[in-house]
Structures are given as structure tokens and as C-alpha cells.
Design an enzyme around this catalytic site. Sequence first.
Site, PDB file in Angstrom:
ATOM      1  N   LEU A 138      10.564  -7.919  -7.286  1.00  0.00           N
ATOM      2  CA  LEU A 138      10.337  -9.364  -7.167  1.00  0.00           C
ATOM      3  C   LEU A 138       9.747  -9.633  -5.782  1.00  0.00           C
ATOM      4  O   LEU A 138      10.365 -10.234  -4.907  1.00  0.00           O
ATOM      5  CB  LEU A 138      11.646 -10.117  -7.387  1.00  0.00           C
ATOM      6  CG  LEU A 138      11.525 -11.572  -7.826  1.00  0.00           C
ATOM      7  CD1 LEU A 138      10.577 -11.717  -9.005  1.00  0.00           C
ATOM      8  CD2 LEU A 138      12.873 -12.114  -8.212  1.00  0.00           C
ATOM      9  N   HIS A 139       8.528  -9.127  -5.583  1.00  0.00           N
ATOM     10  CA  HIS A 139       7.827  -9.236  -4.305  1.00  0.00           C
ATOM     11  C   HIS A 139       6.415  -9.723  -4.545  1.00  0.00           C
ATOM     12  O   HIS A 139       5.898  -9.626  -5.650  1.00  0.00           O
ATOM     13  CB  HIS A 139       7.787  -7.870  -3.604  1.00  0.00           C
ATOM     14  CG  HIS A 139       9.151  -7.355  -3.291  1.00  0.00           C
ATOM     15  ND1 HIS A 139       9.890  -7.814  -2.233  1.00  0.00           N
ATOM     16  CD2 HIS A 139       9.939  -6.471  -3.933  1.00  0.00           C
ATOM     17  CE1 HIS A 139      11.069  -7.209  -2.229  1.00  0.00           C
ATOM     18  NE2 HIS A 139      11.116  -6.388  -3.257  1.00  0.00           N
ATOM     19  N   ALA A 140       5.796 -10.215  -3.512  1.00  0.00           N
ATOM     20  CA  ALA A 140       4.400 -10.645  -3.516  1.00  0.00           C
ATOM     21  C   ALA A 140       4.067 -11.544  -4.700  1.00  0.00           C
ATOM     22  O   ALA A 140       4.662 -12.594  -4.860  1.00  0.00           O
ATOM     23  CB  ALA A 140       3.485  -9.430  -3.444  1.00  0.00           C
TER      24      ALA A 140
END
Length: 90
Positions: A14-16
Amino acid sequence: MAERRVRVGSPVGLHARPAALFVQAAAAVPREVTIARPDGDPVNAKSILAVLGLDVRHGEDVVIAVEGDEDGADVLLAQLEELVAESAGA
């Protein structure tokens, strides 16, 4: 408050971009939305910094909660669950 436990499908966690898509969807509704690790404190799902700060990786679970009436909360939860569970946007 309705909630669901969801496994993160994005290869980057759950990044960028996946986090940004999730935050945009949460921010688009006038309800309180939170996200947390199963054993952690919930954070504001409308804050990109708070979501990124969870440092959630691929294959880990999160708990998404939405405040409000059951029907509307369930619809929003389904949309947010789909964003977290799919691998698109990575």
C-alpha cells in the site's frame, strides 16, 4: 461502524500509486474512514501520509472501517476493499 479485513494485493504493498488511489476514494465521501494493521491503531484513510506511514506490504492484511449507516458503509467498504485487494495501480 462497518469494517472489513482485507489482504493487500499490490506487489508494492500500500505504497505510492495504490495508496494514492485508496486515499482518493476514501476522501471522495463525507464519512469517517480509517485503515489499520490488524494489531494496530487506526489512522485516517483520507491522509496519504498516514496511509503510507502504516508501511503495509504485499500479502499483509489491513482493517478498513467506515462510519455511517450499514448500507452506504457496505458499498463504500466494497469499493475500498477492491482497491486494496487488486494489484492494479502498482
